[in-house]
Design a protein around this motif. Sequence first.
Motif: not given
Length: 815
Positions: A569-583
């Motif tokens: 879901t959009y909410e799940e994808a947002t949470a995963i994007a914020r949880g994965l290390p962006s670097d």
Amino acid sequence: MRSFQQLYYTSCEHGLSGSSGFQFNAVSERVSAETRHRVEGLAGYEPPRSLVESDTPELLARCPVNLCHTPGRPGGATTLCVRYVGRDSARRFGNYFAHALYTEGEFTPDSGEPLAIELWDSPLWTARVAGTTEIPELPAPLPRGPLSPRSARAFLRAHPHAEQLPALLAAVFTALAEDGSVVVIDDTTDRIAHWFATVSYLLPPPLARTLSFATYLFRPTRSRLHLIGTVPEAHPEFGPDDEESYTVFDFSAGRFPEVVPTHHLVRLLTRIGVGSIRSVWSWTAEYTHGQEWALGDWHAPVAAAAAAGGIELTDADVRAVIDWLPGAGHLGPRRAAVAADIHHKHRDLNDDQLAALSAAAQAGGDVALHQELEGKLHQSRIRAYVTGTENAPGPVPITHPAEKERATALWQRLLGEAATSRQRVRLLLWAVGARLAPPPELLAAQSLDLARALLGSSGAGPGLREDVAQLVYTLREFRAALATAVHEVLDERGGGQEQLFAQFPAQLLSERDLDERPRLLEHYWRAQAEREPARTVELLFRILQVRGLATPDAELLRGLWRQPSPVWTYEEATAIARGLPSDQPVAEVVAEWFDRAMKQEVRDEQGLRDCLVLCDTLTAPGRYAWLRAVTQECVRTILRLDAALREATEATALARAFRIPQIDAWAAPRALKHYRLLPAMLRLPADPARLRTEIGEFGFSLADGYLRAVHRAALTSGRVDEVLLSHVTGVIAVNGERVALPQAHLEIVEALRLHTAHHWRSEDLDRLARALRPYDTRLADDYQEYAEDRLGRVKKWTRKRAQRRSPDGPRPEEG
């Protein structure tokens, strides 16, 4: 020493009256006038009509004899024997002789004197006139007649209606309690006396001493004694009014009451029988407290005495004794003996009854019996609880060391006998609730064995599920054993067994139970994700943390999102994007899942908001690089369109921003257009010059919604502001030569023109005419004419209203 005053009453020549006739022939010295009056009232006698003229010894012997007794009450007890003697001294028939005894207090003391009924046919009675008016008192004890328990038993054995004894005894109990009367009809007064004796023996001695009776009365309905006898020759008649006061047993004719309520005490007494009853009454005296009166008061003491004497009790008798024991403090140590008698002869007692006997044994000081009963009670309660008996009481804490030790031994024995998993579960629950202390190694082994059996079972019913759930949360050893059993199953089956945690009873384990088992934890979390989809993202990162990884692989994603076509879901994808290390880079499969998330349909305004949050999150530094090129373009397009919606200053320019090919290719841009474009356009002013020529490029759906919205606003708006005026101007000024609109849209434009022309105010029409003039002079002139015409009509109407309000009427120059 007790003595009895004597009185002779008959028709004679010499007596106390000084003349002939019915009178007291002779009395003892101390007889009072009150006693004479009482005896005179009881002494009346009327023979059966067929025997009135009896004058031979044989005929007189056939006449009924009335042994009458009224018990000791204020004034003393009185007993009479009344016989028919035929003729008096004047040779007239109808004479009788009453020999009466009177004593103060109770007639029948406890010192072995006979019951009043046992004076039947006693040698003390006489029917001879005394030569003097004073006769001596008789000393106690009085000589008995032939009646005895033995003769009463022989009489019953020979009587054809002996089965009526329980009903007769019950009726006499009722008569004593309610001051009623029981009438007995039999062939002779001797038989009647035997019935009276039988009843007197079976009554509790204190009640028997209160029984009033007469073995013969010609007219029973004129008496209120408890027991009244009569013979068939008297032809006794009972009317409807007598039914409530008299209960009639006609042993001669075989007619008896239809229903006589028979208390369990009556059944017990008649079962004991007159042959043994005197022994039971002597025993019963040791169980009474002296205040017994009603049937219920006597039942338990009699039953307790009978049990002590070896007489078999019914269930009702046993219940009466057990219910009586808690309040029988007057028994002292004998209370334990009563409990022992009941316990040793009745082995089918329920738990409540056993508990009452146990309490009685303890109160009576019998420790061994108390412990035996407690053990039996524990066993009964455990068995009822283990087998799931309805309303079976649950375990209660056992605090006494000796009782706890015995209960633990019993528990271990029953554990070895348990036939089903549920019985073993409930035995473990009992151990917890009773606070038993079984050996730890036994408890651990039993828990592990049970956990293995439960994991291998299928089709557990709701009762077992509830019990196991309770056991998991109350017995630490079982929780640990269940985790061990699950680990064993996973080792045997290999990987990918997270479904095990979705099954009973592994699903009852908690994360705390698996803290030191990382592999079990991952399978547990996968099962949790299926049961609680809202926690899937959280559980994903927990698994990554346990694995020591930064990004998930395809297998993990498919394991957590198990739908046929899984998508975040959009909410799940947002949470995963914020949880994965962006670097750090992500696996290709993660980019693929973000792509699927961006392509999914937007079903409502909330979904659109969630999509915009995801797009904004993915544009952060580092995350944008995770995306495929096509996903990046989609994100850029969505954000560009969202910015246009927020930043545009003119409606047609905003519509032009949405004329891009991606609108048809991607779901999110289409949703922006569907949910937000038209409301945004209507909030912005429109450039009529652009609108009149570009509306045809809106597309049918947008143009249709836009035209209908402008028409609706023009119809419902009370005030025409500049924004609405700009939209109406552009629509009315549509260039039909340059713009090819469908007929339905042309009809909306025409409807808008007509409505404004006929319904707008003159000042709004004037504004509209000025706004139209740069684009369509003819239309502007028409609307200017509409405005002037509307203004002229309004002025005329206003002038007429003013003239109507003027008291002088119109001025001449206006006339």
